[in-house]
Design a protein around this motif. Structure first.
Motif, PDB file in Angstrom:
ATOM      1  N   GLY A 130       0.794  -1.221   0.000  1.00  0.00           N
ATOM      2  CA  GLY A 130       0.000   0.000   0.000  1.00  0.00           C
ATOM      3  C   GLY A 130       0.827   1.271   0.000  1.00  0.00           C
ATOM      4  O   GLY A 130       0.287   2.349  -0.235  1.00  0.00           O
ATOM      5  N   GLN A 131       2.125   1.176   0.229  1.00  0.00           N
ATOM      6  CA  GLN A 131       2.981   2.368   0.236  1.00  0.00           C
ATOM      7  C   GLN A 131       3.596   2.576  -1.145  1.00  0.00           C
ATOM      8  O   GLN A 131       3.847   1.617  -1.874  1.00  0.00           O
ATOM      9  N   ALA A 132       3.853   3.837  -1.470  1.00  0.00           N
ATOM     10  CA  ALA A 132       4.367   4.174  -2.796  1.00  0.00           C
ATOM     11  C   ALA A 132       5.423   5.265  -2.702  1.00  0.00           C
ATOM     12  O   ALA A 132       5.471   6.021  -1.725  1.00  0.00           O
ATOM     13  N   VAL A 133       6.251   5.347  -3.729  1.00  0.00           N
ATOM     14  CA  VAL A 133       7.284   6.372  -3.796  1.00  0.00           C
ATOM     15  C   VAL A 133       7.539   6.717  -5.265  1.00  0.00           C
ATOM     16  O   VAL A 133       7.340   5.888  -6.149  1.00  0.00           O
ATOM     17  N   ARG A 134       7.941   7.942  -5.508  1.00  0.00           N
ATOM     18  CA  ARG A 134       8.359   8.389  -6.842  1.00  0.00           C
ATOM     19  C   ARG A 134       9.765   8.941  -6.715  1.00  0.00           C
ATOM     20  O   ARG A 134      10.098   9.601  -5.735  1.00  0.00           O
ATOM     21  N   PHE A 135      10.608   8.673  -7.717  1.00  0.00           N
ATOM     22  CA  PHE A 135      11.976   9.208  -7.692  1.00  0.00           C
ATOM     23  C   PHE A 135      12.484   9.417  -9.114  1.00  0.00           C
ATOM     24  O   PHE A 135      11.966   8.833 -10.065  1.00  0.00           O
ATOM     25  N   ASN A 136      13.483  10.284  -9.228  1.00  0.00           N
ATOM     26  CA  ASN A 136      14.156  10.494 -10.506  1.00  0.00           C
ATOM     27  C   ASN A 136      15.025   9.276 -10.770  1.00  0.00           C
ATOM     28  O   ASN A 136      15.835   8.888  -9.926  1.00  0.00           O
ATOM     29  N   ALA A 137      14.874   8.673 -11.934  1.00  0.00           N
ATOM     30  CA  ALA A 137      15.577   7.426 -12.240  1.00  0.00           C
ATOM     31  C   ALA A 137      16.894   7.648 -12.975  1.00  0.00           C
ATOM     32  O   ALA A 137      17.519   6.697 -13.421  1.00  0.00           O
ATOM     33  N   ASN A 138      17.338   8.904 -13.064  1.00  0.00           N
ATOM     34  CA  ASN A 138      18.629   9.161 -13.708  1.00  0.00           C
ATOM     35  C   ASN A 138      19.759   9.092 -12.679  1.00  0.00           C
ATOM     36  O   ASN A 138      20.673   9.901 -12.666  1.00  0.00           O
ATOM     37  N   GLN A 139      19.668   8.087 -11.822  1.00  0.00           N
ATOM     38  CA  GLN A 139      20.663   7.803 -10.794  1.00  0.00           C
ATOM     39  C   GLN A 139      20.671   6.290 -10.577  1.00  0.00           C
ATOM     40  O   GLN A 139      19.732   5.597 -10.978  1.00  0.00           O
ATOM     41  N   VAL A 140      21.717   5.783  -9.959  1.00  0.00           N
ATOM     42  CA  VAL A 140      21.711   4.362  -9.608  1.00  0.00           C
ATOM     43  C   VAL A 140      20.527   4.141  -8.685  1.00  0.00           C
ATOM     44  O   VAL A 140      20.292   4.918  -7.755  1.00  0.00           O
ATOM     45  N   HIS A 141      19.750   3.101  -8.962  1.00  0.00           N
ATOM     46  CA  HIS A 141      18.572   2.802  -8.150  1.00  0.00           C
ATOM     47  C   HIS A 141      18.355   1.294  -8.146  1.00  0.00           C
ATOM     48  O   HIS A 141      18.962   0.570  -8.931  1.00  0.00           O
ATOM     49  N   GLY A 142      17.515   0.825  -7.247  1.00  0.00           N
ATOM     50  CA  GLY A 142      17.308  -0.614  -7.177  1.00  0.00           C
ATOM     51  C   GLY A 142      16.117  -0.986  -6.315  1.00  0.00           C
ATOM     52  O   GLY A 142      15.474  -0.136  -5.698  1.00  0.00           O
ATOM     53  N   TYR A 143      15.865  -2.300  -6.284  1.00  0.00           N
ATOM     54  CA  TYR A 143      14.743  -2.857  -5.541  1.00  0.00           C
ATOM     55  C   TYR A 143      15.247  -4.136  -4.868  1.00  0.00           C
ATOM     56  O   TYR A 143      15.993  -4.897  -5.469  1.00  0.00           O
ATOM     57  N   LYS A 144      14.813  -4.350  -3.632  1.00  0.00           N
ATOM     58  CA  LYS A 144      15.147  -5.623  -3.002  1.00  0.00           C
ATOM     59  C   LYS A 144      14.003  -6.072  -2.111  1.00  0.00           C
ATOM     60  O   LYS A 144      13.287  -5.256  -1.536  1.00  0.00           O
ATOM     61  N   ASN A 145      13.852  -7.378  -2.051  1.00  0.00           N
ATOM     62  CA  ASN A 145      12.848  -7.987  -1.192  1.00  0.00           C
ATOM     63  C   ASN A 145      13.499  -8.164   0.171  1.00  0.00           C
ATOM     64  O   ASN A 145      14.519  -8.854   0.292  1.00  0.00           O
ATOM     65  N   ILE A 146      12.919  -7.562   1.200  1.00  0.00           N
ATOM     66  CA  ILE A 146      13.495  -7.673   2.545  1.00  0.00           C
ATOM     67  C   ILE A 146      12.656  -8.594   3.431  1.00  0.00           C
ATOM     68  O   ILE A 146      12.847  -8.638   4.640  1.00  0.00           O
ATOM     69  N   GLY A 147      11.744  -9.353   2.800  1.00  0.00           N
ATOM     70  CA  GLY A 147      10.882 -10.255   3.555  1.00  0.00           C
ATOM     71  C   GLY A 147      11.129 -11.711   3.221  1.00  0.00           C
ATOM     72  O   GLY A 147      12.059 -12.060   2.484  1.00  0.00           O
ATOM     73  N   GLU A 148      10.264 -12.551   3.755  1.00  0.00           N
ATOM     74  CA  GLU A 148      10.374 -14.006   3.572  1.00  0.00           C
ATOM     75  C   GLU A 148       9.421 -14.555   2.520  1.00  0.00           C
ATOM     76  O   GLU A 148       9.422 -15.760   2.254  1.00  0.00           O
ATOM     77  N   VAL A 149       8.579 -13.704   1.951  1.00  0.00           N
ATOM     78  CA  VAL A 149       7.669 -14.104   0.876  1.00  0.00           C
ATOM     79  C   VAL A 149       7.918 -13.182  -0.319  1.00  0.00           C
ATOM     80  O   VAL A 149       8.577 -12.150  -0.184  1.00  0.00           O
ATOM     81  N   ASN A 150       7.381 -13.537  -1.479  1.00  0.00           N
ATOM     82  CA  ASN A 150       7.544 -12.685  -2.655  1.00  0.00           C
ATOM     83  C   ASN A 150       7.066 -11.263  -2.361  1.00  0.00           C
ATOM     84  O   ASN A 150       6.066 -11.074  -1.670  1.00  0.00           O
ATOM     85  N   ALA A 151       7.784 -10.307  -2.887  1.00  0.00           N
ATOM     86  CA  ALA A 151       7.355  -8.904  -2.840  1.00  0.00           C
ATOM     87  C   ALA A 151       6.875  -8.547  -4.247  1.00  0.00           C
ATOM     88  O   ALA A 151       7.589  -8.770  -5.231  1.00  0.00           O
ATOM     89  N   VAL A 152       5.671  -8.020  -4.342  1.00  0.00           N
ATOM     90  CA  VAL A 152       5.086  -7.653  -5.630  1.00  0.00           C
ATOM     91  C   VAL A 152       4.887  -6.141  -5.641  1.00  0.00           C
ATOM     92  O   VAL A 152       4.381  -5.570  -4.671  1.00  0.00           O
TER      93      VAL A 152
END
Length: 186
Positions: A154-176
């Protein structure tokens, strides 16, 4: 192999449209001439990171490489992420292209699934590209501005993507999560 052929054909078509040699394409994308040649011939399937490098170097949307086709008509369209989900670009990183890039709208929408503890980092995109991330389920972190920011369902964020960026799952189940990538109007 079908995906490799489609990506390769699109790459070759873009290169020819720009009148670029493989050398010029390699300089523009930061991907080796040998790798670009292998992709064009359908002998190699680029990772998500490499595909982003290629798309950024050619100044085109990421989805232009993986979308089936678009007639650019803005009509009603129903999509099912379950039918579109693919893992062929990175093991543990599932990609569902919900809506490919449409020039009239300036964005594309993905549903992405990260396996537990999976982490993906991206090189900077072109100036003006923004990403809008909405965590649908699980718990994840998004890298931008040099630090990781936690998102829960339910949480969201917007950012400028002209920088190094990434995503990681920090839980024990799939993150969608949904990712809306907006490209500046040309």
């Amino acid at each position: 192999m079908q995906t490799e052929i489609k990506v390769g054909e699109h790459l070759k078509r873009l290169r020819k449209e720009k009148g670029w040699s493989l050398d010029k394409a390699a300089k523009a994308t930061g991907v080796s001439k040998a790798m670009l040649g292998q992709v064009e011939r359908g002998e190699s399937s680029p990772t998500v990171a490499k595909l982003w490098q290629i798309a950024s170097g050619f100044d085109v949307s990421f989805s232009s490489f993986i979308a089936t086709s678009s007639n650019n008509e803005l009509t009603s369209l129903f999509r099912d992420a379950n039918e579109l989900r693919r893992e062929e670009y990175n093991v543990g990183f599932f990609v569902s292209l919900l809506f490919p890039f449409e020039p009239a709208l300036g964005f594309e929408i993905f549903e992405l699934t990260l396996a537990p503890h999976y982490q993906h980092e991206s090189d900077p995109h072109n100036l003006g590209v923004t990403e809008h991330i909405l965590c649908v389920s699980g718990e994840m972190a998004v890298l931008f501005d040099g630090e990781w920011h936690t998102l829960r369902a339910g949480q969201a964020v917007r950012f400028n993507a002209n920088q190094v960026h990434g995503y990681k799952n920090i839980g024990e189940v799939n993150a969608v999560f949904h990712n809306v990538i907006h490209y500046p109007h040309k």
